[in-house]
Design a protein around this motif. Structure first.
Motif, PDB file in Angstrom:
ATOM      1  N   SER A   1       9.484  -2.167   4.470  1.00 50.78           N
ATOM      2  CA  SER A   1       8.956  -3.303   3.749  1.00 50.78           C
ATOM      3  C   SER A   1       8.257  -2.829   2.486  1.00 50.78           C
ATOM      4  O   SER A   1       7.633  -1.765   2.471  1.00 50.78           O
ATOM      5  N   ASN A   2       8.386  -3.605   1.424  1.00 48.85           N
ATOM      6  CA  ASN A   2       7.679  -3.281   0.195  1.00 48.85           C
ATOM      7  C   ASN A   2       6.204  -3.593   0.357  1.00 48.85           C
ATOM      8  O   ASN A   2       5.838  -4.619   0.932  1.00 48.85           O
ATOM      9  N   ILE A   3       5.382  -2.728  -0.176  1.00 48.42           N
ATOM     10  CA  ILE A   3       3.938  -2.924  -0.121  1.00 48.42           C
ATOM     11  C   ILE A   3       3.543  -3.945  -1.182  1.00 48.42           C
ATOM     12  O   ILE A   3       3.917  -3.824  -2.348  1.00 48.42           O
ATOM     13  N   GLU A   4       2.801  -4.954  -0.760  1.00 46.23           N
ATOM     14  CA  GLU A   4       2.318  -5.977  -1.685  1.00 46.23           C
ATOM     15  C   GLU A   4       1.009  -5.556  -2.336  1.00 46.23           C
ATOM     16  O   GLU A   4       0.756  -5.883  -3.491  1.00 46.23           O
ATOM     17  N   LYS A   5       0.160  -4.842  -1.598  1.00 49.78           N
ATOM     18  CA  LYS A   5      -1.149  -4.452  -2.105  1.00 49.78           C
ATOM     19  C   LYS A   5      -1.428  -3.004  -1.706  1.00 49.78           C
ATOM     20  O   LYS A   5      -1.473  -2.685  -0.520  1.00 49.78           O
ATOM     21  N   VAL A   6      -1.604  -2.126  -2.705  1.00 50.34           N
ATOM     22  CA  VAL A   6      -1.944  -0.726  -2.441  1.00 50.34           C
ATOM     23  C   VAL A   6      -3.449  -0.648  -2.202  1.00 50.34           C
ATOM     24  O   VAL A   6      -4.247  -1.108  -3.022  1.00 50.34           O
ATOM     25  N   LEU A   7      -3.833  -0.059  -1.063  1.00 54.75           N
ATOM     26  CA  LEU A   7      -5.245   0.059  -0.704  1.00 54.75           C
ATOM     27  C   LEU A   7      -5.842   1.381  -1.158  1.00 54.75           C
ATOM     28  O   LEU A   7      -6.999   1.441  -1.585  1.00 54.75           O
TER      29      LEU A   7
ATOM     30  N   VAL B   1       5.603  20.074  -8.028  1.00 53.32           N
ATOM     31  CA  VAL B   1       5.861  18.797  -7.365  1.00 53.32           C
ATOM     32  C   VAL B   1       4.548  18.038  -7.297  1.00 53.32           C
ATOM     33  O   VAL B   1       3.540  18.576  -6.849  1.00 53.32           O
ATOM     34  N   GLU B   2       4.566  16.813  -7.758  1.00 58.21           N
ATOM     35  CA  GLU B   2       3.426  15.913  -7.582  1.00 58.21           C
ATOM     36  C   GLU B   2       3.854  14.858  -6.586  1.00 58.21           C
ATOM     37  O   GLU B   2       4.934  14.277  -6.719  1.00 58.21           O
ATOM     38  N   VAL B   3       3.032  14.649  -5.581  1.00 57.07           N
ATOM     39  CA  VAL B   3       3.324  13.648  -4.557  1.00 57.07           C
ATOM     40  C   VAL B   3       2.174  12.657  -4.513  1.00 57.07           C
ATOM     41  O   VAL B   3       1.007  13.048  -4.518  1.00 57.07           O
ATOM     42  N   GLU B   4       2.529  11.390  -4.487  1.00 52.75           N
ATOM     43  CA  GLU B   4       1.554  10.321  -4.320  1.00 52.75           C
ATOM     44  C   GLU B   4       1.921   9.548  -3.060  1.00 52.75           C
ATOM     45  O   GLU B   4       3.064   9.108  -2.913  1.00 52.75           O
ATOM     46  N   ILE B   5       0.968   9.423  -2.161  1.00 49.16           N
ATOM     47  CA  ILE B   5       1.159   8.656  -0.934  1.00 49.16           C
ATOM     48  C   ILE B   5       0.255   7.439  -1.015  1.00 49.16           C
ATOM     49  O   ILE B   5      -0.961   7.571  -1.162  1.00 49.16           O
ATOM     50  N   ASP B   6       0.852   6.261  -0.944  1.00 55.10           N
ATOM     51  CA  ASP B   6       0.092   5.014  -0.940  1.00 55.10           C
ATOM     52  C   ASP B   6      -0.027   4.475   0.474  1.00 55.10           C
ATOM     53  O   ASP B   6       0.971   4.451   1.216  1.00 55.10           O
ATOM     54  N   LEU B   7      -1.215   4.048   0.843  1.00 53.56           N
ATOM     55  CA  LEU B   7      -1.422   3.224   2.025  1.00 53.56           C
ATOM     56  C   LEU B   7      -1.560   1.811   1.496  1.00 53.56           C
ATOM     57  O   LEU B   7      -2.375   1.558   0.604  1.00 53.56           O
TER      58      LEU B   7
ATOM     59  N   ASN C   1      -0.369  -8.890   7.142  1.00 50.79           N
ATOM     60  CA  ASN C   1      -1.326  -8.200   8.013  1.00 50.79           C
ATOM     61  C   ASN C   1      -0.853  -6.813   8.432  1.00 50.79           C
ATOM     62  O   ASN C   1      -1.528  -6.133   9.189  1.00 50.79           O
ATOM     63  N   ALA C   2       0.313  -6.392   7.942  1.00 46.84           N
ATOM     64  CA  ALA C   2       0.885  -5.105   8.335  1.00 46.84           C
ATOM     65  C   ALA C   2       0.564  -4.024   7.309  1.00 46.84           C
ATOM     66  O   ALA C   2       0.484  -4.291   6.109  1.00 46.84           O
ATOM     67  N   TYR C   3       0.385  -2.794   7.792  1.00 43.86           N
ATOM     68  CA  TYR C   3       0.088  -1.649   6.939  1.00 43.86           C
ATOM     69  C   TYR C   3       1.321  -0.750   6.841  1.00 43.86           C
ATOM     70  O   TYR C   3       2.045  -0.564   7.829  1.00 43.86           O
ATOM     71  N   PHE C   4       1.525  -0.176   5.661  1.00 47.81           N
ATOM     72  CA  PHE C   4       2.684   0.673   5.408  1.00 47.81           C
ATOM     73  C   PHE C   4       2.288   1.841   4.514  1.00 47.81           C
ATOM     74  O   PHE C   4       1.264   1.794   3.833  1.00 47.81           O
ATOM     75  N   LEU C   5       3.141   2.863   4.508  1.00 50.41           N
ATOM     76  CA  LEU C   5       3.021   3.976   3.572  1.00 50.41           C
ATOM     77  C   LEU C   5       4.224   3.951   2.639  1.00 50.41           C
ATOM     78  O   LEU C   5       5.302   3.472   3.000  1.00 50.41           O
TER      79      LEU C   5
ATOM     80  N   GLY D   1      13.732   6.736   6.400  1.00 50.05           N
ATOM     81  CA  GLY D   1      13.991   5.452   7.049  1.00 50.05           C
ATOM     82  C   GLY D   1      12.728   4.767   7.534  1.00 50.05           C
ATOM     83  O   GLY D   1      12.785   3.623   7.988  1.00 50.05           O
ATOM     84  N   ASN D   2      11.583   5.460   7.440  1.00 49.16           N
ATOM     85  CA  ASN D   2      10.322   4.880   7.896  1.00 49.16           C
ATOM     86  C   ASN D   2       9.426   4.422   6.771  1.00 49.16           C
ATOM     87  O   ASN D   2       8.617   3.521   6.960  1.00 49.16           O
ATOM     88  N   ILE D   3       9.524   5.083   5.622  1.00 48.74           N
ATOM     89  CA  ILE D   3       8.722   4.690   4.463  1.00 48.74           C
ATOM     90  C   ILE D   3       9.586   4.750   3.212  1.00 48.74           C
ATOM     91  O   ILE D   3      10.574   5.490   3.155  1.00 48.74           O
ATOM     92  N   ASP D   4       9.221   3.958   2.211  1.00 44.80           N
ATOM     93  CA  ASP D   4       9.925   3.992   0.936  1.00 44.80           C
ATOM     94  C   ASP D   4       9.512   5.253   0.184  1.00 44.80           C
ATOM     95  O   ASP D   4       8.313   5.558   0.079  1.00 44.80           O
ATOM     96  N   VAL D   5      10.504   5.973  -0.349  1.00 46.28           N
ATOM     97  CA  VAL D   5      10.256   7.199  -1.105  1.00 46.28           C
ATOM     98  C   VAL D   5      11.069   7.129  -2.389  1.00 46.28           C
ATOM     99  O   VAL D   5      12.256   6.794  -2.363  1.00 46.28           O
TER     100      VAL D   5
END
Length: 150
Positions: free
Chosen positions: A2-8, A89-95, A100-104, A139-143
Motif C-alpha cells: 500500500s502507498n503511504i499517505e502520511k510519512v511519520l 549508497v544512501e538509503v531512506e526508510i520511511d515509517l 489506521n495501518a502502518y507501513f514502511l 513484496g512487503n514494502i515499496d522500494v
C-alpha cells in the motif's frame, strides 16, 4: 503493498567504501558505524551514536545499506564490472500510515561514478537481487532506486 499517505518518520544513512572499511553515516550525525565482514580480522561493527537514541528506521537503513553495498561489490565481480572506489549508497526508510495501518517504504540512491548509466543500473539491479535484506523485504514494502553515475 500500500502507498503511504502520511510519512511519520524517516531514517536516512549514507554508506560508502573507505580505506578503513565500510562506513555508514546517519543523517544529522545520529549514527556512525564501522563495518567489518565475516572472517575479517578487523573489529566487529561499532555503533557510535552522537545522540543516545537513533530511530529503528535509521538502524534498519544502516543495516540494509551495509548489506546492499557489499552486494554491489559482488554484483560487479559477477558482471565483470570494476566498481569505482567512491561508490556510495544512501538509503531512506520511511515509517508511514495509510488510514489506521502502518507501513514502511524505502528509497535507494546508488552512486556509481564513472560507469555508463546502463551498466550502473545493471549492477544496482543485480545487487538488489542478491542482497539478503532486499530479498527479505521484496513484496512487503515499496522500494525505489535512483542510480547516479556522476
Amino acid at each position: 503493498m500500500s502507498n503511504i499517505e502520511k510519512v511519520l518518520v524517516t531514517g536516512k544513512t549514507h554508506t560508502a567504501l573507505s580505506s578503513t572499511g565500510n562506513t555508514s553515516r546517519g543523517h544529522n550525525g545520529n549514527l556512525d558505524i564501522e563495518l567489518s565482514t565475516p572472517g575479517n580480522a578487523q573489529p566487529a561493527h561499532v555503533f557510535a551514536a552522537t545522540q543516545p537514541h537513533p530511530t529503528a528506521e535509521q538502524l534498519f537503513a544502516g543495516a540494509w545499506s551495509a548489506c546492499y553495498i557489499a552486494a554491489v561489490g559482488l554484483a560487479g565481480k559477477e558482471l565483470k564490472v570494476t566498481i569505482p572506489a567512491d561508490v556510495s549508497v544512501e538509503v531512506e526508510i520511511d515509517l508511514g500510515q495509510t488510514g489506521n495501518a502502518y507501513f514502511l517504504q524505502a528509497r535507494f540512491n546508488v552512486r556509481l561514478p564513472g560507469l555508463p548509466h546502463e551498466v550502473a543500473r545493471a549492477v544496482a539491479h543485480a545487487a538488489d537481487q542478491m542482497c539478503p535484506y532486499s530479498k527479505a523485504t521484496r513484496g512487503n514494502i515499496d522500494v525505489s532506486f535512483n542510480v547516479q553515475t556522476s
